[in-house]
Each structure stands twice: as structure tokens, then as C-alpha cells.
Design a protein around this motif. Structure first.
Motif, short mmCIF file in Angstrom:
data_model
loop_
_atom_site.label_atom_id
_atom_site.label_comp_id
_atom_site.label_asym_id
_atom_site.label_seq_id
_atom_site.Cartn_x
_atom_site.Cartn_y
_atom_site.Cartn_z
N ALA A 1 0.79 -1.23 0.00
CA ALA A 1 0.00 0.00 0.00
C ALA A 1 0.83 1.28 0.00
CB ALA A 1 -0.94 0.00 1.21
N GLY A 2 2.14 1.16 0.23
CA GLY A 2 2.97 2.34 0.44
C GLY A 2 3.01 3.31 -0.73
N GLY A 3 3.11 4.59 -0.38
CA GLY A 3 3.11 5.64 -1.40
C GLY A 3 4.47 6.04 -1.90
N ALA B 1 -0.63 -3.06 16.26
CA ALA B 1 -0.06 -2.63 14.97
C ALA B 1 -0.44 -1.18 14.70
CB ALA B 1 -0.56 -3.54 13.84
N THR B 2 0.48 -0.27 14.97
CA THR B 2 0.22 1.15 14.76
C THR B 2 1.38 1.77 13.98
OG1 THR B 2 1.25 1.70 16.86
CG2 THR B 2 -1.14 1.39 16.87
N GLY B 3 1.11 2.86 13.31
CA GLY B 3 2.15 3.56 12.56
C GLY B 3 2.87 2.64 11.59
N ASP B 4 4.18 2.76 11.52
CA ASP B 4 4.97 1.92 10.63
C ASP B 4 5.51 0.69 11.34
OD1 ASP B 4 4.90 2.82 7.99
OD2 ASP B 4 6.15 4.54 8.49
N ARG B 5 5.01 0.41 12.51
CA ARG B 5 5.58 -0.68 13.30
C ARG B 5 5.09 -2.07 12.87
NH1 ARG B 5 8.13 0.33 17.91
NH2 ARG B 5 7.24 -1.43 19.04
N ASP C 1 -6.64 3.88 4.90
CA ASP C 1 -5.78 4.54 5.88
C ASP C 1 -4.30 4.25 5.64
OD1 ASP C 1 -8.07 5.51 7.26
OD2 ASP C 1 -8.28 3.56 8.25
N TRP C 2 -3.94 3.89 4.40
CA TRP C 2 -2.57 3.46 4.12
C TRP C 2 -1.53 4.49 4.53
CZ3 TRP C 2 0.41 6.46 0.95
CH2 TRP C 2 -0.26 7.37 0.11
N ALA C 3 -1.87 5.78 4.45
CA ALA C 3 -0.91 6.84 4.78
C ALA C 3 -0.53 6.83 6.26
CB ALA C 3 -1.46 8.20 4.38
N SER D 1 -1.62 -0.06 9.73
CA SER D 1 -3.00 -0.07 9.26
C SER D 1 -3.20 -1.08 8.14
CB SER D 1 -3.42 1.33 8.79
OG SER D 1 -2.70 1.72 7.64
N SER D 2 -2.17 -1.27 7.31
CA SER D 2 -2.27 -2.25 6.22
C SER D 2 -2.26 -3.67 6.75
CB SER D 2 -1.12 -2.05 5.22
OG SER D 2 -1.30 -0.86 4.48
#
Length: 200
Positions: A16-18, A159-163, A80-82, A87-88
Motif C-alpha cells: 500500500a505504500g506511497g 499494529a500502529t504507525g509503521d511498526r 488509511d494506508w498513509a 493499518s495495512s
């Protein structure tokens, strides 16, 4: 499926990353071997033995659907991918609820140096819904990771943020099976312009 047969392990590809550090180019659409990187990553999961593959999309999801041939993959859009990988991961695990999958084998779209051989090693370590397995590179935990279904609620809660699953795995280090893959894979990420040199 017979009673003695283990539930299948589903492949879960986080794509999902931008590509914020790549000038906003979604990683899923980066060209690799003549096709979008997400196609290559799905092919790795398939070649390793994952019959069911769920792909979490986010940045430019419509363009990914249009340009990438993802066959019978289940495509999961994460609005909510950003917010980051956490979130993914939550969206992907939620999409697997009720499918009968005993575990999710989680891989990242931006690690093309990890091929089917490493993924198959991790997959082979599945023993049931309580399994928690990770590839290791010179003893250091990396991807892919196999998350047994019994762990999904706990992982989703942390699982939050980029963790991603990092916090949960850290709290359960004593039960993680480490599968050395450093002899067959290179766990680099495609994060910056310089990393694009890894793509073919």
C-alpha cells in the motif's frame, strides 16, 4: 480438506505504500523485470506455495488494479494506508478472518531480494494456529513472517504507525521460530532513489 490436514497458510502482501522517499511513486507500481513490482511479489508467494494470496493496496490503488495482473488474488484496499504499515497489516488480517486460514505469511512489496526459497522455508515451519515464525538474516529477525491465526487479535491491537507486528513480536520473542535465510535471500528495502538500483 480432511480433519488431519492443516488449514492453509495464506500469503499476505503489504503493497500500500506511497513511496514518499521515492517522489511519491507507489512501490507496487515500480518496474521490475518488465512488470509492476507487486506482480513479482505475488509470484514469489505463489511459487513458495501460497495458494491463497491477499494483497493490501493503498496509494493509487485504482492504477495498481489497472496495470498489474494479479489474477485471483483477493485485493484489499486500505483507505488509511498513509497512517503506515500497521493499518495495512490490520486490514490484511481482517480480510483473512473467516477464510479458514490458519496463518498469514506476511511479505512486503519492496523486498524483491527475498525470493521463493526463503518464503518456502518460513512456510514449511507452520505447525498450526499458534505458530509464530520469522525469517532471519545472520540471526537477525526479518521478513517474511508467519503469523498464526491465534496471534491475529493481539497483533491487530498493537499494529500502529509503521511498526506493523514489531511490538507484538518483540513481546513474544521467546516463542518465535527463527528460520535462517541469509544464504538464499537479501533483505534490502526499496526505500530511496539509490535503492532503485536493485530493480531489474
Amino acid at each position: 480438506m480432511t480433519e488431519t490436514e492443516a488449514p492453509p497458510v495464506a500469503g499476505l502482501l503489504l503493497a500500500a505504500g506511497g513511496g514518499r522517499r521515492l517522489g511519491g511513486r507507489p512501490k507496487a507500481l515500480l518496474p521490475h523485470r518488465g512488470r509492476p513490482l507487486v506482480e513479482y511479489a505475488v509470484g514469489v508467494l505463489r511459487a513458495a506455495g501460497c495458494a491463497r494470496v491477499h494483497v493490501v493496496l493503498g496509494a493509487q490503488a485504482a492504477a495498481v488494479r489497472e496495470r498489474a495482473e494479479l489474477g485471483d488474488c483477493v485485493l484489499v484496499e486500505n483507505p488509511d494506508w498513509a497512517d503506515g504499515m500497521g493499518s495495512s497489516l490490520r486490514a490484511g488480517l481482517d480480510s483473512l478472518a473467516g477464510t479458514g486460514a490458519g496463518a498469514a505469511l506476511v511479505s512486503l512489496v519492496d523486498q524483491p531480494g527475498i525470493g521463493p526459497e526463503a518464503v518456502a522455508r518460513v512456510l514449511a515451519a507452520y505447525e498450526g494456529e499458534a505458530s509464530l515464525v520469522s525469517a532471519a538474516y545472520d540471526g537477525v529477525r526479518g521478513h517474511p513472517v508467519l503469523l498464526g491465526a491465534a496471534h491475529w487479535p493481539g497483533i491487530a491491537a498493537t499494529a500502529t504507525g509503521d511498526r506493523g507486528a514489531r511490538a507484538y513480536l518483540k513481546d513474544h520473542e521467546e516463542v518465535i521460530g527463527l528460520i535462517e535465510c541469509g544464504d538464499v535471500a537479501r533483505p534490502y528495502d526499496i526505500d530511496t532513489e539509490a535503492d532503485l538500483a536493485h530493480l531489474e
